[in-house]
Design a protein around this motif. Structure first.
Motif, PDB file in Angstrom:
ATOM      1  N   VAL A 159       0.894  -1.170   0.000  1.00 39.08           N
ATOM      2  CA  VAL A 159       0.000   0.000   0.000  1.00 39.08           C
ATOM      3  C   VAL A 159       0.923   1.208   0.000  1.00 39.08           C
ATOM      4  O   VAL A 159       1.443   1.604   1.053  1.00 39.08           O
ATOM      5  CB  VAL A 159      -0.911   0.069   1.247  1.00 39.08           C
ATOM      6  CG1 VAL A 159      -2.002   1.126   1.035  1.00 39.08           C
ATOM      7  CG2 VAL A 159      -1.521  -1.281   1.583  1.00 39.08           C
TER       8      VAL A 159
ATOM      9  N   GLY B 137       1.595   4.822   9.503  1.00 38.11           N
ATOM     10  CA  GLY B 137       0.573   4.047  10.200  1.00 38.11           C
ATOM     11  C   GLY B 137       1.123   3.174  11.319  1.00 38.11           C
ATOM     12  O   GLY B 137       0.474   3.005  12.360  1.00 38.11           O
TER      13      GLY B 137
ATOM     14  N   SER C  51       1.829  -4.266  12.385  1.00 36.31           N
ATOM     15  CA  SER C  51       2.325  -3.222  13.297  1.00 36.31           C
ATOM     16  C   SER C  51       1.601  -3.285  14.642  1.00 36.31           C
ATOM     17  O   SER C  51       2.120  -2.772  15.648  1.00 36.31           O
ATOM     18  CB  SER C  51       2.182  -1.836  12.665  1.00 36.31           C
ATOM     19  OG  SER C  51       0.855  -1.589  12.274  1.00 36.31           O
TER      20      SER C  51
ATOM     21  N   PHE D 217      -5.293   3.181   5.203  1.00 37.48           N
ATOM     22  CA  PHE D 217      -5.813   3.779   3.955  1.00 37.48           C
ATOM     23  C   PHE D 217      -7.332   3.807   3.939  1.00 37.48           C
ATOM     24  O   PHE D 217      -7.948   4.709   3.390  1.00 37.48           O
ATOM     25  CB  PHE D 217      -5.251   3.063   2.711  1.00 37.48           C
ATOM     26  CG  PHE D 217      -5.536   1.580   2.649  1.00 37.48           C
ATOM     27  CD1 PHE D 217      -4.781   0.687   3.382  1.00 37.48           C
ATOM     28  CD2 PHE D 217      -6.565   1.085   1.861  1.00 37.48           C
ATOM     29  CE1 PHE D 217      -5.044  -0.685   3.331  1.00 37.48           C
ATOM     30  CE2 PHE D 217      -6.824  -0.277   1.795  1.00 37.48           C
ATOM     31  CZ  PHE D 217      -6.065  -1.164   2.538  1.00 37.48           C
TER      32      PHE D 217
ATOM     33  N   HIS E 235       0.583   9.342   3.582  1.00 33.87           N
ATOM     34  CA  HIS E 235       1.460   9.039   2.440  1.00 33.87           C
ATOM     35  C   HIS E 235       0.944   7.862   1.603  1.00 33.87           C
ATOM     36  O   HIS E 235       1.595   7.455   0.656  1.00 33.87           O
ATOM     37  CB  HIS E 235       2.908   8.802   2.884  1.00 33.87           C
ATOM     38  CG  HIS E 235       3.099   7.713   3.903  1.00 33.87           C
ATOM     39  ND1 HIS E 235       4.132   7.742   4.811  1.00 33.87           N
ATOM     40  CD2 HIS E 235       2.411   6.587   4.174  1.00 33.87           C
ATOM     41  CE1 HIS E 235       4.072   6.662   5.573  1.00 33.87           C
ATOM     42  NE2 HIS E 235       3.040   5.951   5.205  1.00 33.87           N
TER      43      HIS E 235
HETATM   44  C1  LIG Z   1       0.405   0.285   5.620  1.00 30.95           C
HETATM   45  C2  LIG Z   1      -0.430  -0.105   6.765  1.00 30.95           C
HETATM   46  C3  LIG Z   1       0.004   0.111   8.073  1.00 30.95           C
HETATM   47  C4  LIG Z   1       1.378   0.626   8.372  1.00 30.95           C
HETATM   48  O1  LIG Z   1       1.547   1.939   7.937  1.00 30.95           O
HETATM   49  P1  LIG Z   1       3.007   2.466   7.560  1.00 30.95           P
HETATM   50  O2  LIG Z   1       2.753   3.841   7.094  1.00 30.95           O
HETATM   51  O3  LIG Z   1       3.508   1.566   6.464  1.00 30.95           O
HETATM   52  O4  LIG Z   1       3.843   2.379   8.774  1.00 30.95           O
HETATM   53  C5  LIG Z   1      -0.864  -0.191   9.094  1.00 30.95           C
HETATM   54  N1  LIG Z   1      -2.075  -0.703   8.848  1.00 30.95           N
HETATM   55  C6  LIG Z   1      -2.521  -0.933   7.598  1.00 30.95           C
HETATM   56  C7  LIG Z   1      -3.902  -1.492   7.410  1.00 30.95           C
HETATM   57  C8  LIG Z   1      -1.708  -0.656   6.514  1.00 30.95           C
HETATM   58  O5  LIG Z   1      -2.139  -0.893   5.268  1.00 30.95           O
END
Ligand SMILES: *Cc1c(COP(=O)(O)O)cnc(C)c1O
Length: 501
Positions: free
Chosen positions: A103, A161, A204, A287, A315
């Motif tokens: 993503v 995120g 995460s 997102f 971003h």
């Molecule tokens: C990309 C994403 C994250 C992590 O965000 P980063 O900006 O890559 O640290 C967390 N949760 C979801 C659902 C994501 O798609």
């Protein structure tokens, strides 16, 4: 001029030649180089569609990028020439219209200028007085309004995120652990803690569990249904069982737009359950939170506004250059309680630069913080909200178009529902065993990348290797997706032929 002391003389012997000054000797030369850079980078972005999506870094370039540093430096212009030769032609690919991997946002050109302006002022946005902290506060208010989060919330811009999830859950732990965990530490915890998310929650969240010290073993991965949404009854049953076993549940994470398939948990149900159970309700809307911008999609995020903390990325679907994400926290005092510390060198003073200097530092982990708010502020000032809503609408339309085309194609198979902008599919000739299909589709994916055609990514859905298309790209057009499917079938046939002959 102040006099030079003896110790200074040891460091700077009389007659020593100064090295290259970090401010230019001739500003007009650096300015001219800067103008050239701007022409080059906008030319590059304007022509990005004519470039391959991706190409491997050749061996000679690779070797130069591993060479030791020339200590005397090569000068500004020469360094820039090396950038043009060795760096710019070999991107990850996400500025290209046919990049749909993981993503990753494609990035808006105005953001390039936002980064430039932010670096020019180069403020530490810890909370020190000046316009930058006001810009970030304003941006936080706008972002909250955009996604329908209640006014008056606290928040902070972060790297993305992942960090936003970690901070949100840190506030959750501080607020709901049932004892003074900030002071006494987890070792003093009377009962083992537990937090909940679906098996499709982003990793995460597990990282947060690890970092917060509660451990990934305390993170309950609740099963999902065929639609990849959290099974709420299973969640309730798990919480009941954990309480009976003497555990202390403290938080539940709702996913608004899962990474694998774009699935949305039932956030209304989770909000109600969290309230009933006295749990912190965190929503990861990395997102998917942007579904709130489109009336026809807003039902997907119903309940998100009830989150105690809400994380999303700027971003990804907002096209702000990497890095930028945000966490909003409903209870400002709880937010501050989780992170505020004091020291003499940051004690409050009644006026000047240092008054209330820890305003943002008290909401997160960083002391020195960049001015990432400026690129967001600039974009929202310049464009308002509508282009971002349009983008979400268009990308979701494109995902539905892609899903429909796949369903109608004989040799392609759609592997998951498409609630938003993520499409999982595979090439599927009539008679193939699962193992062969996985290998074949992996080979197709690698060819798509290495031939520079398109850049989807991949995932594993119940043991099936899926080519995964996540459309967070403002440059994509429908025929880009046609090209992807044509290439998939063409490569699939060719690879199959090679395998069977
Ligand atoms: C990309 C994403 C994250 C992590 O965000 P980063 O900006 O890559 O640290 C967390 N949760 C979801 C659902 C994501 O798609």
């Amino acid at each position: 001029m102040h006099s030079i002391s003896r110790t200074d003389q040891v460091l700077l012997p009389a007659g020593a030649e100064p090295g290259a000054p970090l401010d230019p000797r001739r500003w007009d030369e650096l300015r001219a180089l800067g103008h050239r850079m701007l022409d080059d980078v906008f030319g590059h972005l304007e022509g990005i569609r004519d470039q391959p999506v991706w190409r491997p870094v050749p061996d000679d370039v690779r070797a130069r990028l591993r060479a030791p540093l020339a200590p005397e430096g090569i000068g500004e212009s020469a360094a820039y020439e090396e950038f043009l030769r060795d760096v710019l032609p070999y991107p990850v690919g996400n500025t290209h219209p046919r990049f749909w991997g993981w993503v990753i946002g494609s990035g808006m050109p105005l953001g390039v200028l936002g980064e430039l302006l932010a670096a020019t002022m180069n403020p530490n946005v810890s909370g020190l007085q000046g316009a930058p902290r006001l810009v970030e506060e304003q941006v936080l208010g706008w972002l909250g309004d955009m996604v329908g989060y209640p006014a008056g919330a606290s928040g902070i811009l972060v790297s993305g995120g992942s960090m936003a999830n970690i901070l949100g859950l840190a506030v959750g732990l501080d607020s709901k652990s049932g004892f003074d965990v900030g002071r006494r530490g987890l070792a003093a915890c009377p009962r083992p803690l537990a937090l909940y998310g679906s098996g499709e929650a982003h990793f995460s969240v597990a990282k947060a569990a690890r970092l917060l010290g509660v451990g990934t073993g305390s993170l309950r991965a609740i099963p999902v249904g065929a639609d990849y949404r959290m099974d709420i009854e299973a969640l309730e049953a798990t919480i009941r069982r954990d309480r009976a076993d003497g555990r202390q549940p403290f938080a539940v994470v709702g996913t608004a737009g899962s990474t694998n398939t774009g699935a949305f948990d039932d956030l209304e149900a989770l909000a109600a359950l969290a309230e009933r159970e006295g749990l912190w309700f965190h929503v990861d809307g990395a997102f998917g939170a942007f579904a709130a911008l489109v009336p026809e999609l807003a039902h997907l995020v119903r309940g998100m506004e009830r989150a105690d903390s809400l994380a999303f990325d700027l971003h990804k679907w907002m096209m702000v250059p990497i890095e930028a994400g945000v966490v909003l926290v409903r209870d400002a005092a709880a937010h501050r309680r989780a992170f505020a510390v004091t020291a003499d060198y940051v004690a409050d003073v009644p006026g000047g630069i240092g008054h209330d200097a820890m305003f943002f530092a008290d909401r997160g982990l960083q002391l020195t913080r960049g001015f990432r708010a400026l690129k967001v502020w600039l974009a929202l000032k310049a464009y308002g909200i509508e282009p971002f809503a349009d983008l979400v609408r268009r990308n979701v339309h494109q995902a539905r178009y892609l899903a429909r085309t796949i369903r109608e194609a004989e040799s392609l198979e759609l592997l998951a529902p498409v609630p938003l902008n993520v499409v999982n599919y595979r090439y599927r000739p009539s008679d193939s065993d699962p193992h062969v299909l996985n290998e074949l589709n992996q080979a197709i994916l690698v060819r798509l990348h290495e031939d520079g055609i398109a850049a989807p990514s991949y995932t594993n859905l119940d043991g099936r290797f899926a080519i995964r298309v996540c459309i967070t790209n403002h440059r994509t057009q429908l025929d880009d997706l046609d090209r992807l499917l044509e290439a998939t079938v063409r490569l699939g046939r060719a690879l199959e032929m090679r395998r069977t002959t």
